[in-house]
Design a protein around this motif. Structure first.
Motif, mmCIF file in Angstrom:
data_model
loop_
_atom_site.group_PDB
_atom_site.id
_atom_site.type_symbol
_atom_site.label_atom_id
_atom_site.label_comp_id
_atom_site.label_asym_id
_atom_site.label_seq_id
_atom_site.Cartn_x
_atom_site.Cartn_y
_atom_site.Cartn_z
ATOM 1 N N LYS A 26 -5.030 -7.625 4.714
ATOM 2 C CA LYS A 26 -5.750 -6.788 3.758
ATOM 3 C C LYS A 26 -5.449 -7.164 2.312
ATOM 4 O O LYS A 26 -5.989 -6.546 1.385
ATOM 5 C CB LYS A 26 -5.410 -5.312 3.996
ATOM 6 N N GLN B 2 2.580 4.745 5.938
ATOM 7 C CA GLN B 2 1.739 5.512 6.842
ATOM 8 C C GLN B 2 2.560 6.580 7.567
ATOM 9 O O GLN B 2 3.764 6.435 7.753
ATOM 10 C CB GLN B 2 1.084 4.582 7.862
ATOM 11 N N SER C 246 -0.250 0.896 4.443
ATOM 12 C CA SER C 246 -1.714 0.876 4.542
ATOM 13 C C SER C 246 -2.283 -0.524 4.345
ATOM 14 O O SER C 246 -3.390 -0.824 4.790
ATOM 15 C CB SER C 246 -2.329 1.831 3.516
ATOM 16 N N LYS C 247 -1.512 -1.425 3.698
ATOM 17 C CA LYS C 247 -1.968 -2.793 3.470
ATOM 18 C C LYS C 247 -1.178 -3.836 4.258
ATOM 19 O O LYS C 247 -1.698 -4.930 4.523
ATOM 20 C CB LYS C 247 -1.881 -3.136 1.979
ATOM 21 N N GLY D 110 0.844 -1.187 0.000
ATOM 22 C CA GLY D 110 0.000 0.000 0.000
ATOM 23 C C GLY D 110 0.876 1.232 0.000
ATOM 24 O O GLY D 110 1.843 1.320 -0.759
ATOM 25 N N THR D 111 0.587 2.178 0.884
ATOM 26 C CA THR D 111 1.398 3.386 1.012
ATOM 27 C C THR D 111 1.945 3.487 2.428
ATOM 28 O O THR D 111 1.329 3.015 3.394
ATOM 29 C CB THR D 111 0.569 4.642 0.701
ATOM 30 N N SER E 149 5.647 4.978 12.304
ATOM 31 C CA SER E 149 5.460 4.162 11.113
ATOM 32 C C SER E 149 6.734 3.403 10.741
ATOM 33 O O SER E 149 6.677 2.359 10.104
ATOM 34 C CB SER E 149 5.025 5.035 9.939
#
Length: 446
Positions: A360, A187, A336-337, A184-185, A195
């Protein structure tokens, strides 16, 4: 064809062959007080002369360095062929600058003197590969800025030895963080829940090149070696920048310090004697003695900061020794994932392992996205465990910490051949040392 033309042609070919076989790179070693100075000569390099000119004051540091080089030359497997041409004298720096017998200078030793060495060598127009840290306080940071300006003016390269970029688990952690289908991206996190977290545990007593490491007495003096918060944390801050913002030019405005702290490792005289072969504390360490018997070494530090809004924590710990295992590294990047985590504890048999934690991303999508990375790194694979995936890494990628010094040198020699570093390297080195030296200032205010 006339005989004259034949012999003339033969002479030209012989001359051209001799030119092609010339080795244009020659190393200089300056005041090698740290064993890292020897580790960059742990292998042979193409196009590098076997003669290395060494400039140093007479003393045990120099003798220990020469013994390490000799051990590489005389080992049974893949022996090196270095010839150390040594100049000993109190004017070693001035002598090196005057003679300039080489075009790649290696500096790894006393950090109190290192930034001055770097600045004067850059002003003299010499390419420099320096061990970390290149500076240990804010005064040194200002000198480092001048050194990079001098290197640019004189069209030479100044680079530091970032071996952790060669560790396969950190390489793959970075690679996976750039796959949005998996990660994902990145955080932003919070100061309480960063993070990015990186922690490094080191030991004063350990083995290097198969033998117990002998430390110079000044290594335990933070005014000469530097505190832990500006020493080993250099690697951790570098990895944060390199992995989270690859190929991005950063500036000091991207750094926002949240908090920093420091604390000592204690060492008895007996422990000190084991690693230095000295039976007393030298006078310069008396300022750090507690009750005249125990040495307090501010080797531990923690920095909490934001880098372009991403909350980050880096932490370095120094123990005297460990009953099992060795130096260890921990790292996590939170997306994010998925989270990507490096662990090197007892459960991993003290071998760094890389894990992907996600609920996710479906198994099928994860494996599909991982396929491109497998093509780039043949042999790696994913093994499903209870709550995470283990990235299985073949042994051929695990070259080991000592070999990483040679890999850094190979990269530097490639940059030297092009006479250019990547555009982001110099500004990001300055950001790195700004972060560590400012953190030390902040920690000392407490």
């Amino acid at each position: 064809m006339s005989k004259q033309f034949f012999y003339f042609s033969l002479l030209i070919l012989t001359t051209l062959k001799g030119v092609s076989q010339q080795k244009p790179i020659q190393f200089i070693t300056l005041d090698p007080g740290h064993f890292h100075a020897a580790l960059v000569q742990n292998k042979n390099y193409d196009n590098v002369e076997s003669i290395v000119n060494v400039y140093a004051p007479a003393g045990q540091d120099l003798q220990d360095h020469l013994k390490r080089i000799e051990s590489y030359n005389t080992r049974a497997k893949n022996p090196t062929h270095w010839q150390e041409n040594v100049y000993q004298g109190n004017d070693y720096l001035e002598k090196m600058l005057a003679e300039k017998k080489g075009n790649v200078l290696v500096i790894a030793g006393n950090n109190k003197k290192k930034t001055e060495y770097i600045l004067k060598s850059a002003q003299a127009g010499i390419n420099i590969l320096a061990d970390k840290p290149m500076c240990i306080d804010s005064k040194g940071y200002q000198q480092l800025i001048q050194a990079f300006e001098a290197a640019k003016k004189n069209n030479v390269l100044l680079y530091d030895i970032m071996t952790e970029r060669s560790e396969i688990t950190t390489v793959l952690q970075k690679e996976i963080s750039q796959i949005p289908q998996i990660f994902g991206t990145l955080q932003n996190g919070t100061p309480e829940n960063p993070s990015i977290i990186k922690e490094s545990v080191h030991h004063f007593y350990k083995y290097v090149s198969g033998s117990p490491l002998k430390r110079p007495t000044w290594f335990m003096d933070v005014s000469q070696q530097g505190e832990g918060i500006v020493d080993v944390t250099t690697h951790l801050v570098d990895l944060v920048q390199w992995a989270a913002f690859p190929n991005v030019v950063l500036s000091t405005k991207d750094v926002q310090l949240t908090s920093a702290k420091r604390w000592p490792t204690t060492m008895t005289l007996n422990q000190f004697s084991v690693i230095t072969s000295q039976n007393h504390f030298p006078d310069f360490l008396k300022k750090d003695l507690k009750n005249d018997t125990t040495l307090n070494i501010y080797a531990n530090g923690e920095i909490n900061y934001k880098l372009r809004g991403v909350n980050t924590k880096v932490r370095v710990l120094w123990n005297y020794s460990t009953p099992e295992g060795g130096d260890t590294h921990y790292s996590i990047m939170k997306g994010s994932k998925a989270n990507i985590e490096i662990r090197q504890g007892k459960a991993e048999k003290f071998i760094p392992q890389l894990y992907i934690q996600t609920d996710k991303v479906s198994d099928a999508d994860l494996l599909k996205a991982f396929d491109a990375l497998q093509k780039k790194y043949p042999g790696i694979s994913l093994i499903k465990q209870e709550k995470e995936w283990l990235v299985e890494i073949p042994d051929n990628y695990r070259t080991g910490h000592e070999a990483h010094f040679g890999e850094v040198m190979e990269r530097f020699l490639d940059y030297k051949a092009k006479n250019q570093l990547p555009a982001w390297e110099v500004p990001n080195m300055l950001v790195k040392y700004y972060t560590t030296t400012k953190a030390l200032e902040l920690a000392k205010k407490k």
